[in-house]
Design a protein around this motif. Structure first.
Motif, short mmCIF file in Angstrom:
data_model
loop_
_atom_site.label_atom_id
_atom_site.label_comp_id
_atom_site.label_asym_id
_atom_site.label_seq_id
_atom_site.Cartn_x
_atom_site.Cartn_y
_atom_site.Cartn_z
N SER A 36 -47.95 61.50 74.71
CA SER A 36 -47.68 62.01 76.06
C SER A 36 -46.36 62.75 76.10
O SER A 36 -45.46 62.54 75.28
CB SER A 36 -47.70 60.87 77.07
N LEU A 37 -46.27 63.67 77.06
CA LEU A 37 -45.08 64.50 77.25
C LEU A 37 -44.78 64.49 78.74
O LEU A 37 -45.62 64.89 79.55
CB LEU A 37 -45.37 65.93 76.80
N SER A 38 -43.60 63.99 79.12
CA SER A 38 -43.29 63.90 80.54
C SER A 38 -42.49 65.09 81.00
O SER A 38 -41.90 65.83 80.19
CB SER A 38 -42.49 62.64 80.85
N ASP A 39 -42.47 65.24 82.30
CA ASP A 39 -41.68 66.31 82.91
C ASP A 39 -40.23 66.10 82.51
O ASP A 39 -39.71 64.99 82.55
CB ASP A 39 -41.85 66.24 84.44
N GLY A 40 -39.64 67.21 82.12
CA GLY A 40 -38.26 67.10 81.63
C GLY A 40 -38.19 67.16 80.11
O GLY A 40 -37.20 67.58 79.54
N SER A 46 -41.65 75.84 65.86
CA SER A 46 -40.73 75.67 64.74
C SER A 46 -39.76 76.84 64.64
O SER A 46 -38.62 76.68 64.22
CB SER A 46 -41.51 75.53 63.44
N ASP A 47 -40.21 78.02 65.02
CA ASP A 47 -39.31 79.18 64.93
C ASP A 47 -38.54 79.40 66.24
O ASP A 47 -37.81 80.37 66.37
CB ASP A 47 -40.09 80.44 64.55
N GLY A 48 -38.77 78.53 67.20
CA GLY A 48 -38.00 78.61 68.44
C GLY A 48 -38.47 79.66 69.42
O GLY A 48 -37.83 79.91 70.44
N THR A 49 -39.59 80.28 69.13
CA THR A 49 -40.04 81.37 69.99
C THR A 49 -40.61 80.86 71.32
O THR A 49 -40.27 81.38 72.38
CB THR A 49 -41.12 82.21 69.28
N PHE A 50 -41.48 79.87 71.24
CA PHE A 50 -42.16 79.40 72.44
C PHE A 50 -41.79 77.96 72.76
O PHE A 50 -41.41 77.19 71.87
CB PHE A 50 -43.68 79.49 72.27
N GLU A 51 -41.92 77.65 74.02
CA GLU A 51 -41.62 76.30 74.47
C GLU A 51 -42.72 75.84 75.41
O GLU A 51 -43.21 76.62 76.24
CB GLU A 51 -40.28 76.30 75.21
N LEU A 52 -43.10 74.55 75.26
CA LEU A 52 -44.09 73.96 76.15
C LEU A 52 -43.40 72.94 77.03
O LEU A 52 -42.58 72.16 76.56
CB LEU A 52 -45.18 73.26 75.32
N GLY A 53 -43.73 72.97 78.31
CA GLY A 53 -43.10 71.98 79.19
C GLY A 53 -43.54 72.18 80.63
O GLY A 53 -44.50 72.92 80.91
N PHE A 54 -42.82 71.52 81.51
CA PHE A 54 -43.11 71.64 82.93
C PHE A 54 -42.14 72.64 83.56
O PHE A 54 -40.98 72.71 83.17
CB PHE A 54 -42.99 70.28 83.60
N PHE A 55 -42.63 73.37 84.52
CA PHE A 55 -41.76 74.35 85.15
C PHE A 55 -42.18 74.59 86.60
O PHE A 55 -43.32 74.30 87.00
CB PHE A 55 -41.79 75.68 84.39
N SER A 56 -41.23 75.12 87.34
CA SER A 56 -41.54 75.72 88.63
C SER A 56 -41.27 77.21 88.47
O SER A 56 -40.31 77.57 87.76
CB SER A 56 -40.65 75.15 89.73
N PRO A 57 -42.08 78.04 89.10
CA PRO A 57 -41.86 79.49 88.90
C PRO A 57 -40.43 79.88 89.21
O PRO A 57 -39.85 79.39 90.18
CB PRO A 57 -42.85 80.12 89.87
N LEU A 58 -39.88 80.75 88.38
CA LEU A 58 -38.48 81.18 88.52
C LEU A 58 -38.25 81.87 89.86
O LEU A 58 -39.14 82.55 90.37
CB LEU A 58 -38.11 82.15 87.40
N THR A 92 -42.54 65.74 93.42
CA THR A 92 -41.21 66.26 93.10
C THR A 92 -40.39 65.29 92.29
O THR A 92 -39.32 65.61 91.79
CB THR A 92 -40.44 66.61 94.38
N SER A 93 -40.89 64.10 92.15
CA SER A 93 -40.11 63.10 91.43
C SER A 93 -40.17 63.29 89.92
O SER A 93 -39.64 62.49 89.17
CB SER A 93 -40.60 61.70 91.81
N GLY A 94 -40.87 64.36 89.51
CA GLY A 94 -40.95 64.63 88.09
C GLY A 94 -41.85 63.64 87.38
O GLY A 94 -41.63 63.30 86.22
N GLY A 95 -42.87 63.24 88.10
CA GLY A 95 -43.73 62.21 87.53
C GLY A 95 -44.85 62.71 86.65
O GLY A 95 -45.66 61.93 86.17
N GLY A 96 -44.94 64.06 86.42
CA GLY A 96 -46.04 64.58 85.64
C GLY A 96 -45.92 64.20 84.17
O GLY A 96 -44.84 64.18 83.61
N VAL A 109 -51.40 64.14 84.20
CA VAL A 109 -51.49 63.15 85.27
C VAL A 109 -50.16 63.05 86.00
O VAL A 109 -49.12 63.44 85.46
CB VAL A 109 -51.87 61.76 84.73
N ASN A 110 -50.21 62.56 87.23
CA ASN A 110 -48.96 62.32 87.95
C ASN A 110 -48.59 60.85 87.81
O ASN A 110 -49.24 60.09 87.07
CB ASN A 110 -49.06 62.78 89.40
N SER A 111 -47.59 60.46 88.58
CA SER A 111 -47.09 59.12 88.40
C SER A 111 -48.10 58.05 88.82
O SER A 111 -47.98 56.89 88.44
CB SER A 111 -45.77 58.94 89.19
N THR A 112 -49.08 58.48 89.61
CA THR A 112 -50.10 57.50 89.98
C THR A 112 -51.35 57.64 89.14
O THR A 112 -52.43 57.19 89.53
CB THR A 112 -50.47 57.64 91.47
#
Ligand SMILES: *[C@@H]1O[C@H](CO)[C@@H](O)[C@H](O)[C@H]1NC(C)=O
Ligand SMILES: *[C@@H]1O[C@H](CO)[C@@H](O)[C@H](O)[C@H]1NC(C)=O
Ligand SMILES: *[C@@H]1O[C@H](CO)[C@@H](O)[C@H](O)[C@H]1NC(C)=O
Length: 846
Positions: A36-40, A46-58, A92-96, A109-112
């Motif tokens: 699992s990968l949590s928000d945050g 490996s080459d630093g080009t791409f990143e996977l994670g949680f975001f809100s549109p800039l 908004t609690s970053g529970g994803g 999934v969210n925190s629930t």
């Protein structure tokens, strides 16, 4: 947890980044999660080009959370993929948390523990025992079986199968024809809302594949079909230093993709929320993405802007025109820049038989919409044409692949939509056309282009005519003056060579002969040298000093009549060159003497053969058929292919001369008329022609057109076949003329009885004879519209296809012949002779 060590080792060993593994995995109702990968938390390639994670549109205040992949190294925040684009986490609690189940399914999934998104709709099979998720260097998030790692590409699931709005190198834009997975770009709703917007860009495989940009279900832009080098209409798709591109189309899949040339020079393709597909490249200096190419790129890329059979040319304003040989369905709307009606064929298709249709080549175009197309990649262009010709709903054909001289067959079964002119990168398409429209000139020109051509042509023509007339006048004046001084003597224009006038030769192109030379050559116009009497004076045979035989047409010295015709002939024929037209060698203007000098035709004229029992035997059927075809080609040249387009107006057997090999040459252009490309004919008060050959509308109303020549040609063909003159034809059983007689026999299936007796049926190719009669009857139809044009005639004579059924011909009895009108008091008739075959002029006193 020992089972986990294997993938971990593998991941560390591999160049790929891995999902962090959280040992205290959250239990999901019934699924055991392994990762699992949590928000945050994020994962970086490996080459630093791409990143996977949680975001809100800039740049937004939105608190929606999305799982996505973005560029990291070069441009932090350029999102290329969003997992839950339509189902943001509002927590908004970053529970994803992103989890990978034991069955190999990614869930968000969210925190629930409510599932907001999952990859379970994928074709993953749950038989895997050790699923792993990886973010590959390419930016592809994949799930695979750890034990299957050696296989590399055998993914249980991959984000590249579910693109958002961005095509990355290595992604496939298209469709898997086996699994049905379709990969298309889908725009964001707006810059800060990744949910699905209005626009999609993908490969349409309903016909031959082509990339299509849709708004909802409405086409906005089309790339055109892949032609081996690029998509037919994608001008911006060229070999370049940044990326390579490919199109794959086989039994399994159809897709477009691209790869970077240098993996640190980035490029991506985006379907943006404004309906434009944009390719960006990263600029290291300015540290931003720059637009490399847009599609649609201009107005002409707007799907179907000019509608059916319209052609868009960005160089023009307005950009829309009709394809050559097509006209607006509604000129009125078209003039108001309303192109919605599209264009229609100028000459409607008639699908009664194959020979009434053909194909016209249009070059330099973006191929039309292929959604109603059919294709076969192994057929040749010829096979393609044959297939298309057979089915009248087939509107056009083209090669699929333009490389290596062209291959493959693409057929269209509907109106042709979304054609644009691409003079440099466009390709050829062959569009179905009525035979009458098929002329030797080819190419894709819009009407407008055509019009300019016509105008230029007319200007040129006017120039030539002016020049010709001025020169002729100048020459005549000069000679007239000179003649007053030394009447009867050799003029100073005759140079040492004794024939040409050098100073004028340059200007006129046409050699000038001097009177003495001609007098000498013709034995002082001896009666023994006289070949016959033309419309406006005698014709003599002559032999020049160097032994060359010539025919001299001498305008009667004291006649005021015929000067116009004479001038006309000089101007006309000087510009004409064709093996089936008599060749003008020069002319002679001296005082009142006006002469034209032709190549000598030892076999004189056709009438001397076909209307003579003895001579007729010398012309067997193959020779006659050659003559028919030769005259047809000569006329085709006059009507359509010559620099001045000419209506002969006096085609008849005595104007067909025969050279030593019996090759026919059309002669006597005294009454010929040139006409512009857009004109079809004209009306004259001065009807000039020969009875028996004149079409009804010409003889009665003075309306002449190429179709009046066609009528004369039809008469001529019947005369050649039958050996009888149309005029003066007599039959004991009826009062029909040759046309009526032929028609009667044709109707009764007795056409062969028309064959000239000296010919005999044995020597004939009966099918050729029947065909000639059939075509001739089509040519002598009462209504000009019912007569084919010369290109159709040539086609029909030379092919085997079925022909239209002729109706009753015009002027089919002697009685319907309007000669009586001519002698009525309202018209004054001036014939130069009472002989049947002499060209006559009728001056109408209006
Ligand atoms: C690739 O591009 C980078 C950045 O412009 C450059 O430094 C590098 O030399 C290039 N590599 C090759 C093989 O051309
Ligand atoms: C395509 O054309 C080739 C050659 O004419 C023929 O052998 C083949 O059967 C055709 N394929 C289809 C699907 O029609
Ligand atoms: C002509 O082609 C159309 C479209 O492919 C097809 O539906 C029709 O049956 C064909 N007609 C003939 C006579 O082959």
């Amino acid at each position: 947890m020992s089972s986990m060590s294997k993938p971990i080792i593998l991941f560390l060993y591999s160049v790929f980044s891995i999902l962090s593994i959280i040992s205290d995995a959250v239990e999901l109702d019934t699924i055991t999660t392994t990762l699992s990968l949590s928000d945050g938390q994020t994962m970086v390639t490996s080459d630093g080009t791409f990143e996977l994670g949680f975001f809100s549109p800039l740049g937004t205040t939105s608190t929606n959370r999305y799982l996505g992949i973005w560029y990291k190294k070069i441009s932090n925040g350029t999102v290329v993929w969003v997992a839950n684009r339509d189902t943001p986490l509002t927590d908004t609690s970053g529970g994803g948390v992103l989890k990978l189940t034991d069955g190999g399914v990614l869930v968000l999934v969210n925190s629930t523990n409510t599932i907001f998104w999952s990859s379970s709709n994928s074709s993953s099979n749950s038989s895997t025992h050790s699923p792993v998720a990886q973010l590959l260097d390419s930016g592809n998030l994949v799930v695979k079986d750890a034990n299957d790692a050696a296989n590399g590409q055998n993914f249980l699931w991959q984000s590249f199968d579910y693109p958002s709005d961005t095509l990355l190198p290595g992604m496939k834009l298209g469709k898997n024809l086996v699994t049905g997975i379709e990969r298309r770009l889908w725009s964001w709703k707006s810059g800060d809302d990744p949910s699905r917007g209005d626009y999609t860009f993908g490969l349409d495989v309903s016909g031959y594949p082509q990339l299509v940009l849709l708004k909802g279900s409405v086409e906005q832009y089309r790339s055109g079909p892949w032609n081996g080098l690029r998509f037919s209409g994608s001008v911006g798709l060229k070999p370049n230093s940044i990326y390579t591109f490919h199109f794959v189309f086989d039994q399994i899949e159809a897709y477009y993709g691209f790869d970077l040339v240098n993996s640190s020079v980035f490029s991506r393709l985006v379907m943006n929320q404004n309906g434009i597909v944009q390719r960006f490249t990263w600029n290291y200096n300015t540290k931003n993405w720059i637009i490399y190419v847009n599609a649609p790129a201009d107005n002409c890329d707007v799907y179907g802007i000019c509608h059916a059979y319209g052609s868009c040319s960005i160089a023009n304003s307005p950009a829309c025109g009709c394809l050559d040989k097509f006209v607006p369905r509604s000129q009125k709307d078209w003039d108001k820049a309303d192109w919605s009606g599209g264009c229609v064929r100028r000459t409607l298709l008639n699908c009664h038989n194959e020979s009434s249709n053909g194909f016209l080549k249009y070059s330099g175009v973006k191929l039309p919409d292929t959604r109603s197309s059919w294709f076969n990649s192994s057929m040749t262009l010829e096979e393609c044409k044959a297939v298309c010709l057979k089915n009248c709903t087939c509107m056009a054909y083209a090669n699929i692949n333009v490389t290596a001289g062209g291959s493959g067959c693409l057929l269209w079964f509907d109106d042709l939509i979304d054609i644009r002119e691409l003079p440099e990168s466009g390709q050829d398409i062959y569009i179905r056309m009525a035979s009458s429209e098929l002329v030797s000139e080819a190419g894709s020109k819009s009407n407008r282009k055509k019009r300019t051509k016509v105008i230029v042509g007319l200007a040129l023509l006017a120039g030539v005519l002016m020049l010709g007339l001025t020169l002729a006048l100048y020459v005549w004046k000069k000679k007239h003056k000179q003649r007053k001084l030394k009447r009867g003597e050799r003029s100073e224009y005759s140079l040492e060579q004794g024939r040409t006038n050098e100073s004028h030769k340059e200007d006129l192109e046409l050699p000038m002969f001097d009177l003495a030379t001609i007098a000498n050559a013709t034995n002082n116009f001896s009666i023994n040298n006289k070949l016959g009497e033309g419309g406006f004076g005698p014709v003599y045979k002559g032999i020049l000093e160097e032994g060359k035989e010539i025919a001299v047409k001498r305008l009667s010295k004291y006649s005021t009549q015929g000067i116009d015709e004479f001038k006309n002939e000089v101007i006309c024929i000087e510009k004409l060159q064709h093996r089936n037209l008599v060749k003008l060698l020069g002319c002679c203007f001296q005082g009142e003497e006006k002469m034209l000098i032709y190549e000598y035709m030892p076999n004189k004229s056709l009438d001397l053969f076909i209307f003579d029992q003895t001579q007729g035997k010398l012309l067997d059927w193959p020779k006659r058929f050659d003559i028919i075809n030769g005259v047809a080609r000569g006329l085709l040249y006059l009507h359509q292919d010559s620099r001045l387009r000419i209506i002969h107006r006096d085609l008849k057997a005595s104007n067909i001369l025969l050279d030593v090999n019996m090759i026919p040459k059309i002669s006597d252009f005294g009454v010929a008329r040139s006409f512009g490309e857009n004109e079809t004919g004209a009306t004259t008060k001065r009807v000039v022609g020969t009875h028996g050959y004149m079409s009804p509308e010409y003889a009665v109303d003075g309306i002449f057109s190429v179709k009046s020549d066609i009528f004369s040609f039809g008469v001529l063909v019947l005369e050649i076949v039958s050996g009888k003159r149309n005029r003066g034809f007599f039959h004991p059983e009826h009062h029909l003329n040759l046309l009526g007689h032929s028609w009667r026999l044709f109707k009764e299936g007795r056409s062969l009885e028309l064959i000239d007796a000296p010919l005999g049926e044995d020597s004939c190719s009966l099918s050729q004879v029947l065909r000639s009669i059939h075509v001739a009857l089509l040519c002598v139809q009462q209504s000009p519209e019912d007569r084919p044009n010369m290109s159709s005639v040539v086609l029909m004579l030379g092919s085997e296809g079925a022909l239209l059924q002729p109706k009753q011909p015009g002027f089919y009895t002697e009685r319907t012949f309007p000669e009586m009108d001519y002698y009525s008091s309202s018209r004054q008739t001036q014939t130069t002779s009472s002989v049947n075959e002499i060209t006559m002029t009728v001056l109408e006193a209006r």
